[in-house]
Design a protein around this motif. Sequence first.
Motif, mmCIF file in Angstrom:
data_model
loop_
_atom_site.group_PDB
_atom_site.id
_atom_site.type_symbol
_atom_site.label_atom_id
_atom_site.label_comp_id
_atom_site.label_asym_id
_atom_site.label_seq_id
_atom_site.Cartn_x
_atom_site.Cartn_y
_atom_site.Cartn_z
ATOM 1 N N GLY A 26 59.994 31.494 72.407
ATOM 2 C CA GLY A 26 59.490 32.657 73.139
ATOM 3 C C GLY A 26 58.064 32.421 73.575
ATOM 4 O O GLY A 26 57.533 31.307 73.454
ATOM 5 N N GLY A 27 57.446 33.463 74.099
ATOM 6 C CA GLY A 27 56.080 33.342 74.588
ATOM 7 C C GLY A 27 55.090 32.967 73.502
ATOM 8 O O GLY A 27 54.043 32.389 73.769
ATOM 9 N N MET A 28 55.405 33.306 72.227
ATOM 10 C CA MET A 28 54.479 32.999 71.139
ATOM 11 C C MET A 28 54.712 31.615 70.553
ATOM 12 O O MET A 28 53.923 31.147 69.754
ATOM 13 C CB MET A 28 54.613 34.042 70.029
ATOM 14 N N GLY A 29 55.809 30.939 70.924
ATOM 15 C CA GLY A 29 56.051 29.619 70.382
ATOM 16 C C GLY A 29 57.504 29.412 70.007
ATOM 17 O O GLY A 29 58.404 30.031 70.569
ATOM 18 N N VAL A 30 57.714 28.555 69.010
ATOM 19 C CA VAL A 30 59.057 28.144 68.600
ATOM 20 C C VAL A 30 59.335 28.630 67.186
ATOM 21 O O VAL A 30 58.457 28.581 66.322
ATOM 22 C CB VAL A 30 59.189 26.606 68.655
#
Length: 547
Positions: free
Chosen positions: A24-28
Motif C-alpha cells: 500500500g501507500g505506506m509500504g509492504v
Amino acid sequence: MGTEGDDFRVIAGRYRLETRLGRGGMGVVWRATDQLLGRRVAVKELAQDDSLSDDEARLHRDRTLREARAVAQLSHPHIIVVHDVVEEGERPYIVMELIDGSSLADRISAHGPVDAAEAARIGIDLLSALRTAHAAGVLHRDIKPANVLVESGTDRVVLTDFGIAQVAGATTLTETGSFVGSPEYTAPERMSGAATGPESDLWSLGVLLCAVLSGESPFRRDSLGGILHAVVAAEIRPPAQAEPLLPVVRGLLERDPDRRLDAREAERMLRAFRETGRTPQPGAASGGRTPRLVAGRTPKPPVPYSPTQRDVPAPATVEQPQARHSARGVLVAALLVAAMAGAGVSAAALLLNRGGGAGGGDTPSSSAPHTTASASPTPTPTGSPSASPTASPSTAANTRTAPSGYRTAQDPAGFSLAVPEDFTRSPQGERVFYLSPGGTFRLGIKVADPEPGGPLAVMRRSAAEGPGNNPGYHDGRVTRTTHAGQPAALWEFTWDGFSAAEGPRHTYDLCWEENGRMYDVWVSAPVGKVREAREYFDVAVDTFVPS
C-alpha cells in the motif's frame, strides 16, 4: 538493510520476512517469523519518501515510531496487537499480530453485502475498539472496510492501521505527517482542515456501516470533486439496506460533529437492535451524546501548584468556543481541491493550508513553510501580559520552519519551537508554559541538567509521583522511545484536572537528553480534545531546537 539467510531477509536480528501479503501507500506487509519466540507475525515495512530532506525524513520517522508505540499500548480484542517497533537501515518496521483471514472489503467483494444483524455486530465491535483507543488519546483517521480484518474460523473483527494508514490511488488524499484518509470515508470537518477529534472516526464508521450493508459508500462518485461535494454539501442518502439501523447511521452521519452520535450511545443502540430487532432513537436526555462529566461525581478541591507538577492551575477565564468552518467555506475549499488536483497541486496541502476565515489553519502541516509573525500579547494566568518571543533573522538558522497556523518562538530559556499563533508565553519558575486563550491547552517546557538513569528513569520517577501531583491520576504509562537519535521516554496519563469545572485532562510528556542537557516537553488538554493536543505536542517536539 537486513541479513540474508535461507533466501529470507532477517531484520533486527530476529524477524524473518517470508511472504509478501500486500502493498500500500505506506509500504509492504510481510508474513514473517519471530525467530526468538518462534511465532508467526505480520511485519509492515514502511516506505521511504525520497522527496523529503534528511531532517524531514527523520522527523517523519520519529513521529511514525511514536504513533506506533502509542498503538502498542492499546489492549483490546478488536484492535490489532502491535508486538514491536524496530528500525533497520533507518527504515521503520512495525511488528504486528498475524490475522489469518481477509479484510472486510475483500469479504464484501467476494460474498456481497451483509445483513443488518451482521452489520450491527461489526459496528458494536468497532465502536468498542474506538472507545478504548479514544480514551487513550489515539485516533484512527482512516476507518474503512479495507482496514478491518475478519479472522477465519472465528469471524473476529480486528481494526488495523491506526493513525499511520495511507493508501495509494485516485481517491486518496495524503500528505506526509498531516492528512491521512480516504475521501469517501472522511468526515466533513477533516475535509475543511479543521482540528478534529474522536467524532471524525465515528463519521467514518457510519459510512462503513452503509458500505457493508449495501456494498459501497453513499459518497462514492466518479471524480474526486464529486466525492468532496457529496461529503460536505449534498443531501446524505443512506442506502435502503440501512433502514433497520437508520437511527444509528443518521446519527453518525451528522455533519456537525457537536451533534454527532457518540460511541457509547451508538453501541447501546446497536446492541438493542441485536437483542430486540428494533433500533431505538438516541437518548433524549443527552441529545444522542453522552455527557462528558459523570453526574453525581464528587468534585475534588483545587490542588496548589508545585514545581514537580507537569501542569498549571486553570485560569478563571472562560474559553470561547472556536468558530467552525461554514458549509459554504468547506464546499469552496473542496471545489478548489478538485479544480487544482488536475493542475498537479497537492490536494491535501490546499485543504490544510488555506488561509482566511474563522478556524483557518487549525490543522498543522509539518511540511508547509510558514512566515513567523508576532501575535498580539494576551493576559496570562499570572496576570501580567507577556508577548511570546518570535524568531529574528539572526536566529532563523537555528530554528525549524513552523507549520501553517504556528509561529516560531525563540525562547530566552535556551530553545526554539513552533507554537500555535494564539498561544501566550507564561514562565513558571524553572518551567516555561505556552498557553492557549483561556488556558485550555498547556504546552510546557523544562530545561535541566541530566539526571541519574537518564530520561527513562526521570519519567518513571515522575509517574510514580503522578497520583500525588495530579488529582485522580490514572492510566499512566511510560514508554521507552527515541528523539533526535537519542534515547527518550514518553509518559502519558489521564487525570481529573485541578477542579470539577475544569474536568478530566490528558497529558503527553516527552523527555530526552541532547548536547549535555535534559529537555522535557509536555502538552495537557481536556480529554475531549486529545487529538488537537497530540498535534500541538507533535509539532512542538518535531520543531524543538536547543539554542
